[in-house]
Scaffold this motif. Structure first.
Motif, short mmCIF file in Angstrom:
data_model
loop_
_atom_site.label_atom_id
_atom_site.label_comp_id
_atom_site.label_asym_id
_atom_site.label_seq_id
_atom_site.Cartn_x
_atom_site.Cartn_y
_atom_site.Cartn_z
N ARG A 133 0.83 -1.20 0.00
CA ARG A 133 0.00 0.00 0.00
C ARG A 133 0.87 1.26 0.00
O ARG A 133 0.57 2.24 -0.68
CB ARG A 133 -0.93 0.01 1.22
N ALA A 134 1.96 1.22 0.77
CA ALA A 134 2.88 2.36 0.80
C ALA A 134 3.46 2.62 -0.58
O ALA A 134 3.57 3.77 -1.02
CB ALA A 134 4.00 2.13 1.82
N GLU A 135 3.84 1.52 -1.30
CA GLU A 135 4.39 1.66 -2.65
C GLU A 135 3.35 2.23 -3.60
O GLU A 135 3.66 3.08 -4.45
CB GLU A 135 4.88 0.29 -3.16
N ALA A 136 2.11 1.77 -3.46
CA ALA A 136 1.03 2.26 -4.33
C ALA A 136 0.79 3.76 -4.11
O ALA A 136 0.61 4.53 -5.06
CB ALA A 136 -0.26 1.48 -4.07
N GLU A 137 0.81 4.18 -2.83
CA GLU A 137 0.60 5.60 -2.53
C GLU A 137 1.77 6.43 -3.03
O GLU A 137 1.60 7.54 -3.51
CB GLU A 137 0.40 5.80 -1.02
N LYS A 138 2.99 5.85 -2.91
CA LYS A 138 4.18 6.55 -3.39
C LYS A 138 4.08 6.80 -4.89
O LYS A 138 4.36 7.89 -5.39
CB LYS A 138 5.43 5.72 -3.07
N GLU A 139 3.65 5.78 -5.62
CA GLU A 139 3.50 5.90 -7.07
C GLU A 139 2.40 6.90 -7.43
O GLU A 139 2.53 7.69 -8.37
CB GLU A 139 3.20 4.53 -7.68
N ALA A 140 1.31 6.89 -6.65
CA ALA A 140 0.21 7.83 -6.90
C ALA A 140 0.68 9.28 -6.71
O ALA A 140 0.36 10.16 -7.50
CB ALA A 140 -0.97 7.54 -5.96
N ARG A 197 10.15 16.11 -2.47
CA ARG A 197 9.27 15.83 -1.33
C ARG A 197 8.01 15.09 -1.74
O ARG A 197 6.96 15.22 -1.16
CB ARG A 197 8.88 17.13 -0.61
N SER A 198 8.10 14.32 -2.84
CA SER A 198 6.89 13.67 -3.32
C SER A 198 6.64 12.33 -2.63
O SER A 198 5.56 11.80 -2.72
CB SER A 198 6.98 13.44 -4.83
N THR A 199 7.67 11.76 -1.97
CA THR A 199 7.49 10.42 -1.43
C THR A 199 7.70 10.42 0.07
O THR A 199 8.82 10.49 0.54
CB THR A 199 8.49 9.45 -2.08
N PRO A 200 6.64 10.37 0.85
CA PRO A 200 6.80 10.25 2.29
C PRO A 200 7.37 8.88 2.64
O PRO A 200 7.27 7.92 1.87
CB PRO A 200 5.36 10.40 2.82
#
Length: 668
Positions: A601-608, A636-639
């Motif tokens: 889920r973290a990877e999916a949000e990062k890609e989004a 700063r796009s990837t928390p």
């Protein structure tokens, strides 16, 4: 202070408390700035198209369609203007409550066109309208007029209109600094405002004598009949001073005047520096050189500017720095600040102000005696009055303006005192919710209040009305506590104690499912609902205040009405918070995920988030392929991980400007 009261976790707080404050330039902060409340705002979801439409309509109005009150800085429609606006907007009645939004837009656009002047109240740089501080002449990027006025100015100047803002938190300087246990400050020009310092802040003003006696010569004002005659005399005086190499500092009260005077000096071939909101980057350098031989400096609203003017070699023999004021400011303190640039530390110096009967101060607040005196003397073109009585009359006009502004600040404080009591209650409650380890007592108190209010109508219901009342109470309890989870569809109304037991049972299920996270879930929803209801309350209080003045026509005191209705609205809001918390907590579902699912889920949000940034950069004309080192990257796009603490109505952390629930929150 305002940001601290929007945080969710105690470790994010910045301020420790309000114990002791020392305020530099205390008159500027506590008096000049106190006419405007401090606001943190967020973009609302209303369309900005209406501003363009209304702006086009206001441009088509003729002078008979409006009146301008320059003293109060307001503009109003005449009866003919109302009819004209109704015709252009295709409305039957502009002042019908259903048309309150259109009416508000028209009045703000009218104010933008007729009261606010470019290069005086604001400047246009690039695609932005930037406010100019009326007391220091400095540009204030990032600050915006509230209540749609800034958008009206953007429409007037044909620049991009930013979305209208909604107030998220607000306080006045008066009430902020009165939070401190001890308050003090310093300035060179507080003596004229001693009464206000005593009344509003309970501060005594003490004058400290200068290090060395002041020997500056302050000449009486020169008053001319027209602005043209005045500026002819000013230009001649500057030329004469420049001829003998004596440095001169020219003070203006607007950018417009400073640029007009600069054009006159350029035509005469007199070298000079201009310091205003458009040249603020060079201010320290320009001010530092103002005391050198032969220097001519034009400055808008010259306050301290943080730089001393040191006299150059041979300037003392020429009489020191000469201050030339092109107009009297509405506040005597600003004039004193300008004069105070000369004759520092016992240096020689001189000052004189040039006025005309066409100046705003003289026109709006000046005495007719001055005009009558000039007519009796039969002055010829270019001649001026130099008279101590006239100077006193001008100071009298300034005192009237200062009294007028004091009333504005006092009225603002009277209204904000109502909000301040409410603010203290909300912020105290908020701080408790942030720092308390055990929130069960708070929820127990909330539940008791909600149940008391829900079952209250049963005590007063007539026997014939009792079935309907029971049905209404049951519907409300089902909705607030989500009792459908615990009761069959046609179940009768339970007793109060039974209902409380059912509600606690639903919360106990959540507690069991959430485990250690239960306390964080409690805190999150308590703060989330408090903030949501408080923001809505601020919007409602703004709307109440906008129209409360009309109560005066009904022989009712607007301030008392505002206080009474504001208190009722506040009580409703507090109860709304209590209900909203249980609506949320009784509907929360805890979903356990494995470490692998969490990672996915973290990877999916990062890609989004990365896609969102790519989209925004492409829209801005930047190319992005995500490859080489030299290409622009979505900073700063990837928390580090998905952030569960972001509220549904909070700004999305991806930076899109939309609410989380309407952006990345849709996927989670």
């Amino acid at each position: 202070y305002l940001r601290d009261n929007m945080k969710f976790y105690a470790d994010q707080l910045v301020q420790r408390g309000h114990n002791f404050a020392i305020v530099d330039e205390v008159d500027s902060i506590l008096i000049d700035e106190a006419r405007t409340p401090l606001i943190i705002s967020g973009a609302s979801e209303e369309s900005v198209g209406m501003y363009r439409t209304v702006d086009d309509i206001v441009r088509r109005l003729a002078p008979e369609h409006y009146t301008i009150d320059e003293k109060a800085r307001t503009a109003m429609l005449t009866d003919a203007g109302v009819l004209r606006c109704e015709e252009l907007l295709k409305l039957d009645n502009l002042f019908d409550p259903a048309n309150i939004t259109a009416q508000h837009h028209v009045l703000q656009s009218l104010k933008a066109h007729l009261v606010f002047k470019r290069d005086v109240d604001y400047i246009v740089q690039g695609d932005q309208v930037i406010i100019v501080d009326e007391f220091t002449g400095r540009a204030m990027p990032g600050r915006r007029y509230s209540d749609g006025l800034h958008q009206a100015l953007e429409a007037k100047e044909r620049v991009t209109i930013a979305a209208e803002n909604q107030t998220l938190a607000s306080i006045t300087f008066q009430n902020y600094f009165r939070l401190y246990d001890k308050l003090s400050g310093m300035t060179g020009t507080a003596d004229t405002e001693a009464v206000e310092f005593q009344q509003i802040y309970n501060l005594e003003v003490i004058s400290i004598p200068p290090n060395r006696p002041a020997i500056r010569k302050d000449y009486p004002d020169l008053i001319f009949r027209s602005r043209k005659e005045k500026f002819d005399a000013i230009t001649a005086a500057i030329a004469e001073l420049h001829q003998k190499q004596q440095p001169v500092l020219v003070g203006t009260i607007s950018i417009e005047t400073s640029e007009m005077l600069s054009q006159r000096l350029t035509k005469l071939g007199i070298p000079h520096n201009v310091l205003n909101a458009k040249q603020h980057e060079k201010e320290a350098e320009i001010v530092a050189q103002a005391g050198q031989k032969g220097k001519v400096t034009i400055a808008t609203n010259m306050a301290g500017r943080g730089t001393d003017i040191v006299l150059g070699e041979g300037v003392v023999e020429l009489g020191g720095l000469h201050i030339l004021g092109t107009e009297r400011h509405e506040s005597r303190r600003i004039d004193n600040q300008l004069r105070g640039r000369s004759g520092r530390q016992g240096d020689p110096g001189s000052s004189r102000f040039y006025l005309s009967l066409e100046d705003d101060l003289m026109r709006l607040f000046g005495s007719d005696r001055i005009k009558g005196l000039m007519e009796k003397l039969g002055l010829r073109d270019g001649e001026a009055i130099e008279n101590a009585m006239v100077t006193r009359a001008v100071e009298g006009a300034q005192k009237r303006v200062e009294a007028h502004h004091f009333e504005i600040r006092k009225t603002l404080l009277d209204y904000d005192n109502v909000m301040n009591q409410q603010r203290e209650v909300i912020y105290t409650l908020r701080r408790e919710l942030m720092v308390e380890d055990d929130l069960e007592p708070v929820l127990n108190e909330f539940m008791s209040d909600v149940l008391d209010d829900a079952y209250g109508p049963l005590d007063n219901a007539a026997p014939d009305d009792l079935p309907d009342t029971r049905q209404a109470v049951m519907a409300r309890l089902r909705e607030v506590f989500n009792l459908d989870r615990a009761l069959p569809e046609n179940a009768p109304l339970p007793q109060r104690e039974e209902c409380e037991k059912l509600a606690r049972g639903i919360l106990d299920e959540l507690k069991t499912a959430a485990g250690e996270s239960y306390r964080d879930i409690q805190r999150y929803f308590l703060l989330e609902e408090l903030d949501r209801c408080w923001k809505e309350h601020l919007r409602n209080m703004d709307a109440l205040r906008d129209g409360i003045g009309l109560r005066g026509y009904g022989q009712r005191d607007p301030k008392l009405e505002y206080k009474r209705e504001g208190f009722e609205m506040f009580q409703d809001m507090l109860f709304q918070i209590r209900e909203s918390v249980f609506r949320s907590l009784t509907r929360v579902r805890v979903q356990r995920v494995s470490p692998e699912e969490e990672q996915a889920r973290a990877e999916a949000e990062k890609e989004a988030l990365a896609r969102e940034f790519r989209h925004r950069e492409e829209a801005a004309g930047l190319s992005y392929s995500g490859g080489g080192e030299d290409e622009p990257r979505p900073a700063r796009s990837t928390p580090a991980k998905a952030a569960p603490r972001v509220g549904r109505n909070d700004p999305c952390p991806c930076g899109s400007g939309r609410k989380y629930k309407k952006c990345c929150g849709r996927k989670s």
